[in-house]
Design a protein around this motif. Structure first.
Motif, PDB file in Angstrom:
ATOM      1  N   VAL A   1       0.861  -1.187   0.000  1.00 34.01           N
ATOM      2  CA  VAL A   1       0.000   0.000   0.000  1.00 34.01           C
ATOM      3  C   VAL A   1       0.894   1.233   0.000  1.00 34.01           C
ATOM      4  CG1 VAL A   1      -1.806   1.290   1.183  1.00 34.01           C
ATOM      5  CG2 VAL A   1      -1.843  -1.217   1.224  1.00 34.01           C
TER       6      VAL A   1
ATOM      7  N   THR B   1       0.827   5.468  -0.150  1.00 32.88           N
ATOM      8  CA  THR B   1       0.001   6.664  -0.011  1.00 32.88           C
ATOM      9  C   THR B   1       0.642   7.824  -0.765  1.00 32.88           C
ATOM     10  OG1 THR B   1      -0.804   5.962   2.159  1.00 32.88           O
ATOM     11  CG2 THR B   1      -1.051   8.291   1.604  1.00 32.88           C
ATOM     12  N   LYS B   2      -0.098   8.403  -1.697  1.00 31.06           N
ATOM     13  CA  LYS B   2       0.358   9.541  -2.490  1.00 31.06           C
ATOM     14  C   LYS B   2      -0.788  10.536  -2.621  1.00 31.06           C
ATOM     15  CE  LYS B   2       4.623   8.542  -3.938  1.00 31.06           C
ATOM     16  NZ  LYS B   2       5.786   9.457  -3.891  1.00 31.06           N
TER      17      LYS B   2
ATOM     18  N   GLY C   1      -2.553  11.959  -0.595  1.00 32.38           N
ATOM     19  CA  GLY C   1      -3.681  11.678   0.284  1.00 32.38           C
ATOM     20  C   GLY C   1      -4.494  10.460  -0.109  1.00 32.38           C
ATOM     21  N   LEU C   2      -4.058   9.738  -1.130  1.00 35.37           N
ATOM     22  CA  LEU C   2      -4.766   8.537  -1.571  1.00 35.37           C
ATOM     23  C   LEU C   2      -3.962   7.300  -1.212  1.00 35.37           C
ATOM     24  CD1 LEU C   2      -5.966   9.626  -5.134  1.00 35.37           C
ATOM     25  CD2 LEU C   2      -7.362   9.420  -3.068  1.00 35.37           C
ATOM     26  N   ARG C   3      -4.643   6.285  -0.722  1.00 35.15           N
ATOM     27  CA  ARG C   3      -4.009   5.002  -0.400  1.00 35.15           C
ATOM     28  C   ARG C   3      -4.264   4.041  -1.558  1.00 35.15           C
ATOM     29  NH1 ARG C   3      -7.464   3.874   4.711  1.00 35.15           N
ATOM     30  NH2 ARG C   3      -8.932   4.683   3.173  1.00 35.15           N
TER      31      ARG C   3
ATOM     32  N   LYS D   1      -9.169  -0.976   3.266  1.00 34.09           N
ATOM     33  CA  LYS D   1      -8.057  -0.210   3.824  1.00 34.09           C
ATOM     34  C   LYS D   1      -7.374   0.691   2.799  1.00 34.09           C
ATOM     35  CE  LYS D   1      -7.116  -3.926   7.128  1.00 34.09           C
ATOM     36  NZ  LYS D   1      -6.097  -4.898   7.627  1.00 34.09           N
ATOM     37  N   CYS D   2      -7.903   0.745   1.577  1.00 36.54           N
ATOM     38  CA  CYS D   2      -7.285   1.613   0.573  1.00 36.54           C
ATOM     39  C   CYS D   2      -8.366   2.229  -0.314  1.00 36.54           C
ATOM     40  CB  CYS D   2      -6.256   0.839  -0.254  1.00 36.54           C
ATOM     41  SG  CYS D   2      -6.908  -0.565  -1.158  1.00 36.54           S
ATOM     42  N   ASP D   3      -7.983   3.271  -1.031  1.00 31.75           N
ATOM     43  CA  ASP D   3      -8.927   3.992  -1.877  1.00 31.75           C
ATOM     44  C   ASP D   3      -9.013   3.409  -3.288  1.00 31.75           C
ATOM     45  OD1 ASP D   3      -9.508   6.214   0.047  1.00 31.75           O
ATOM     46  OD2 ASP D   3      -7.363   6.569  -0.201  1.00 31.75           O
TER      47      ASP D   3
END
Length: 231
Positions: free
Chosen positions: A129, A131-132, A134-136, A175-177
């Protein structure tokens, strides 16, 4: 305004006899050409590393080619802007458990994240995972079984199991976008997926994946929009 990222998805990367000198140059520009500008500019550049990176591991006894690169090759990929590699494929086991361990270590030393292999079956199933902006963004690499499977206490690849992975994907998505699944399988040099592969990819989307990438055919494939995802 909705957060966005520049996600660049590449195909197979593997040093071969005709590209060995490009890796040995140590120059990402020599290796990647104009593409290097795009990989370095991307927020996340993700590729399939389809070989072992080791100076010491011995080739396994198997049918088919043995694909081996040098650990330093990972440094060239890092310079080229590759952030993450999938190492669940039919060649990660070409040098047995030692080759898998050396490949993972080469990625760690080059600061390249990986998914799809591990010290054992449990670790091999772990997603990556990142994060960049603000996105996971989650990544999970799986492979069809050949000479590559991780065992209860042996290093190897994350072998696709529909009874397990479809449930796992729904949990990862919580747990992620955005979730990318790299599926290494199918029939080599066949542009179109088999009915089973199409059903599998659709099931992956239905379970929560946003994007499914199929590799192993070594040719330009097909594109399908299914439900809220893409294959």
């Amino acid at each position: 305004m909705t957060n966005t990222i520049n996600l660049l998805l590449l195909g197979v990367i593997c040093p071969t006899e005709d590209t060995r000198y490009l890796f040995d140059s140590g120059s990402p520009e020599e290796l990647m050409g104009e593409l290097c500008k795009k990989t370095q500019a991307a927020d996340i550049a993700f590729a399939n590393l389809e070989c072992v990176l080791s100076n010491e591991a011995r080739a396994a006894e198997k049918i088919g080619p043995i694909l081996i690169g040098h650990p330093r090759d990972a440094m060239v990929l890092a310079k080229a802007g590759i952030d993450l590699v999938g190492i669940a494929n039919n060649h990660i086991g070409d040098c047995g458990s030692k080759g898998v361990l050396d490949t993972m270590q080469a990625c760690v030393q080059a600061n390249i994240k990986f998914t799809g292999s591990g010290l054992n079956r449990t670790q091999a199933q772990e997603p990556a995972v990142i994060t960049k902006n603000g996105l996971r963004v989650g990544f999970l690499a799986v492979a069809e079984k050949e000479f590559n499977a991780a065992g209860k206490s042996s290093a190897g690849a994350n072998i696709f199991d529909p009874l397990q992975h479809l449930h796992q994907i729904s949990k990862i998505k919580e747990k992620c976008d955005y979730l990318v699944v790299l599926y290494h399988g199918g029939i080599e040099y066949h542009q179109y997926p088999s009915p089973l592969l199409q059903k599998t990819c659709r099931a992956l989307i239905h379970s929560g994946a946003d994007l499914v990438l199929c590799q192993h055919s070594h040719c330009i494939g097909t594109h399908e929009k299914f439900e809220n995802g893409e294959i």
